[in-house]
Design an enzyme around this catalytic site. Structure first.
Site, PDB file in Angstrom:
ATOM      1  N   TYR A 142       0.814  -1.211   0.000  1.00 42.51           N
ATOM      2  CA  TYR A 142       0.000   0.000   0.000  1.00 42.51           C
ATOM      3  C   TYR A 142       0.856   1.273   0.000  1.00 42.51           C
ATOM      4  CZ  TYR A 142      -4.468  -2.352   1.038  1.00 42.51           C
ATOM      5  OH  TYR A 142      -5.604  -3.104   0.986  1.00 42.51           O
ATOM      6  N   LYS A 188       4.128 -15.692   2.550  1.00 46.57           N
ATOM      7  CA  LYS A 188       4.337 -16.443   1.304  1.00 46.57           C
ATOM      8  C   LYS A 188       5.839 -16.683   1.195  1.00 46.57           C
ATOM      9  CE  LYS A 188       2.700 -18.273  -2.513  1.00 46.57           C
ATOM     10  NZ  LYS A 188       1.788 -19.464  -2.508  1.00 46.57           N
ATOM     11  N   ASP A 220      -2.045 -18.893   0.936  1.00 40.69           N
ATOM     12  CA  ASP A 220      -3.056 -19.678   0.206  1.00 40.69           C
ATOM     13  C   ASP A 220      -3.673 -20.746   1.116  1.00 40.69           C
ATOM     14  OD1 ASP A 220      -0.553 -20.880   0.175  1.00 40.69           O
ATOM     15  OD2 ASP A 220      -0.622 -21.487  -1.926  1.00 40.69           O
ATOM     16  N   ASP A 244      -5.839  -7.546   4.404  1.00 41.92           N
ATOM     17  CA  ASP A 244      -7.031  -6.951   3.789  1.00 41.92           C
ATOM     18  C   ASP A 244      -7.906  -8.051   3.206  1.00 41.92           C
ATOM     19  OD1 ASP A 244      -8.735  -4.950   2.699  1.00 41.92           O
ATOM     20  OD2 ASP A 244      -7.794  -5.273   0.755  1.00 41.92           O
ATOM     21  N   ASP A 248     -11.703  -9.804   4.971  1.00 41.55           N
ATOM     22  CA  ASP A 248     -13.025  -9.870   4.324  1.00 41.55           C
ATOM     23  C   ASP A 248     -13.514 -11.318   4.272  1.00 41.55           C
ATOM     24  OD1 ASP A 248     -13.018  -7.115   3.804  1.00 41.55           O
ATOM     25  OD2 ASP A 248     -13.902  -7.389   1.815  1.00 41.55           O
TER      26      ASP A 248
HETATM   27  C1  IPM Z   1     -10.160  -1.841   4.439  1.00 39.95           C
HETATM   28  C2  IPM Z   1     -10.443  -1.240   3.080  1.00 39.95           C
HETATM   29  C3  IPM Z   1      -9.298  -0.317   2.727  1.00 39.95           C
HETATM   30  C4  IPM Z   1      -8.033  -1.144   2.686  1.00 39.95           C
HETATM   31  C5  IPM Z   1      -9.486   0.459   1.386  1.00 39.95           C
HETATM   32  C6  IPM Z   1     -10.767   1.256   1.399  1.00 39.95           C
HETATM   33  C7  IPM Z   1      -8.308   1.327   1.070  1.00 39.95           C
HETATM   34  O1  IPM Z   1     -10.647  -2.242   2.127  1.00 39.95           O
HETATM   35  O2  IPM Z   1     -10.061  -1.073   5.415  1.00 39.95           O
HETATM   36  O3  IPM Z   1     -10.036  -3.060   4.532  1.00 39.95           O
HETATM   37  O4  IPM Z   1      -7.745  -1.815   1.674  1.00 39.95           O
HETATM   38  O5  IPM Z   1      -7.303  -1.120   3.682  1.00 39.95           O
HETATM   39 MN    MN Z   2     -10.606  -4.274   2.932  1.00 39.31          MN
END
Ligand code: IPM
Ligand code: MN
Length: 361
Positions: A142, A188, A220, A244, A248
């Site tokens: 990032y 990894k 993975d 990240d 999710d």
């Molecule tokens: C999160 C989001 C952010 C990230 C984006 C919006 C930049 O997906 O907080 O997980 O990737 O960190």
């Molecule tokens: Mn995210």
């Protein structure tokens, strides 16, 4: 009475709607525990671009650094998808994380028993799921330089230093202590030098935590294990981009991304935001689930202001509301009554205050 200064950055999309409910809950907590909160509302993301042509305007930068904690909604706006990088809402969020140096992002995923049917996994795989993703937040792809595009070629850079890995590893081991004392470090290392340094450094930090078990997993394999055997995971330690993606994936276990809170911690004020994004299709319709933002207030009280009793009151109110059948659209099943964002907020406020009355009797 001490006054806590909270910078409130509701941001874009459903951000303002869920944060409005989170703020009501914070105010109810203030009333119940006689804590004073001075709230300072500031623009970020697309709202910052609209207000000041900057996704992290200077007045917001000043206010957050002077605050005791920052409460953030979400950033993101499809109309800025093709804007130059300095005008993207996401750039504001990344700049904010860097400004506050909040390198440790904690994303707890626990299952509420009343919501087991919301998860796509079979109930037998969900039993005992209670994990914490510890995501490094201010390094990696990032932020790495060089970065950029040159016609048909684009580059991003993955860099980590030993010091950056050590500090996030220590957060993970500390976090594991009051939990099940297992850290799964995700990398990894079969391919990437950065991951080899990551693995070596985490192994070295582990020596100071002999009471915590450390295992290493390739990313993975970890992705697979999150859905095949999530209950075997406790603290998942990983770098920015892997974290990240995995967070999710882990969020799905809980039944809805709309439920999950996060805390980003450094040495100064912490940044507290729900894991979900700005969800443009849901914005302005009073349908978004505010529980992620409300649970985020719980993390703000616990980790940002060190007020564990107040944090417990929020967590208990969320659990009680779900127990009593309060359901926004994302967590409702056929035949269940659906309530809106505001009504969900009202129920939590009521429960926070009702717990107070119980305490008096
Ligand atoms: C999160 C989001 C952010 C990230 C984006 C919006 C930049 O997906 O907080 O997980 O990737 O960190
Ligand atoms: Mn995210």
């Amino acid at each position: 009475m001490k006054t806590y200064r909270i910078a409130v950055l509701s941001g874009d999309g459903i951000g303002p709607e869920v944060i409005a409910q989170a703020v009501r809950v914070l105010e109810a907590v203030g009333e119940r525990f006689a804590i004073r909160f001075a709230l300072d509302a500031l623009p970020v993301g697309a709202a910052g671009v609209r207000a000041a042509n900057n996704p992290l305007p200077p007045e917001t930068r000043v206010a957050v650094t002077r605050s005791d904690a920052v409460l953030l909604g979400a950033v993101g706006d499809p109309s800025l998808d093709t804007a130059p990088r300095e005008l993207k809402p996401e750039t504001g969020l990344l700049a904010l994380r860097k400004l506050l140096n909040v390198y440790a992002n904690l994303r707890p995923v626990a299952l509420h028993p009343a919501l087991a049917a919301c998860s796509p996994l079979k109930p037998n795989r969900l039993r005992g799921v209670d994990l914490l993703v510890v995501r490094e937040l201010t390094g990696g792809l990032y932020y790495g330089e060089p970065r950029g595009r040159n016609g048909t070629r684009a580059v991003n850079t993955l860099t980590y230093t030993t010091a950056e890995i050590e500090r996030i590893a220590r957060v993970a081991f500390e976090a594991a202590r009051p939990r099940r004392r297992l850290v799964t470090s995700v990398d990894k290392a079969n391919v990437l030098e950065v991951s080899q340094l990551w693995r070596e450094t985490v192994t070295a930090v582990a020596r100071a935590f002999p009471d915590v078990r450390l295992e290493h997993s390739y990313v993975d394999t970890a992705a697979m294990r999150l859905v095949s055997d999530p209950a075997s995971l406790d603290v998942v330690l990983t770098e920015n981009m892997f974290g990240d993606i995995l967070s999710d994936e882990a969020a799905v276990l809980a039944g809805s991304l709309g439920l999950l809170p996060s805390a980003s911690l450094g040495d100064g004020p912490g940044l507290f935001e729900p894991v979900h994004g700005s969800a443009p299709p849901l914005a302005g319709r009073d349908v978004a689930n505010p529980l992620g933002a409300i649970a985020t207030v719980g993390l703000l009280l616990r980790h940002g202001l060190h007020l564990p009793e107040a944090a417990d009151a929020v967590d208990q109110a969320v659990a009680a509301a779900l127990e009593a059948g309060a359901r926004t659209e994302d967590i409702a099943h056929a035949g269940e009554q659906i309530i809106g964002t505001k009504e969900m907020g009202a129920r939590i406020v009521e429960l926070v205050l009702a717990e107070a009355l119980e305490g008096l009797s």
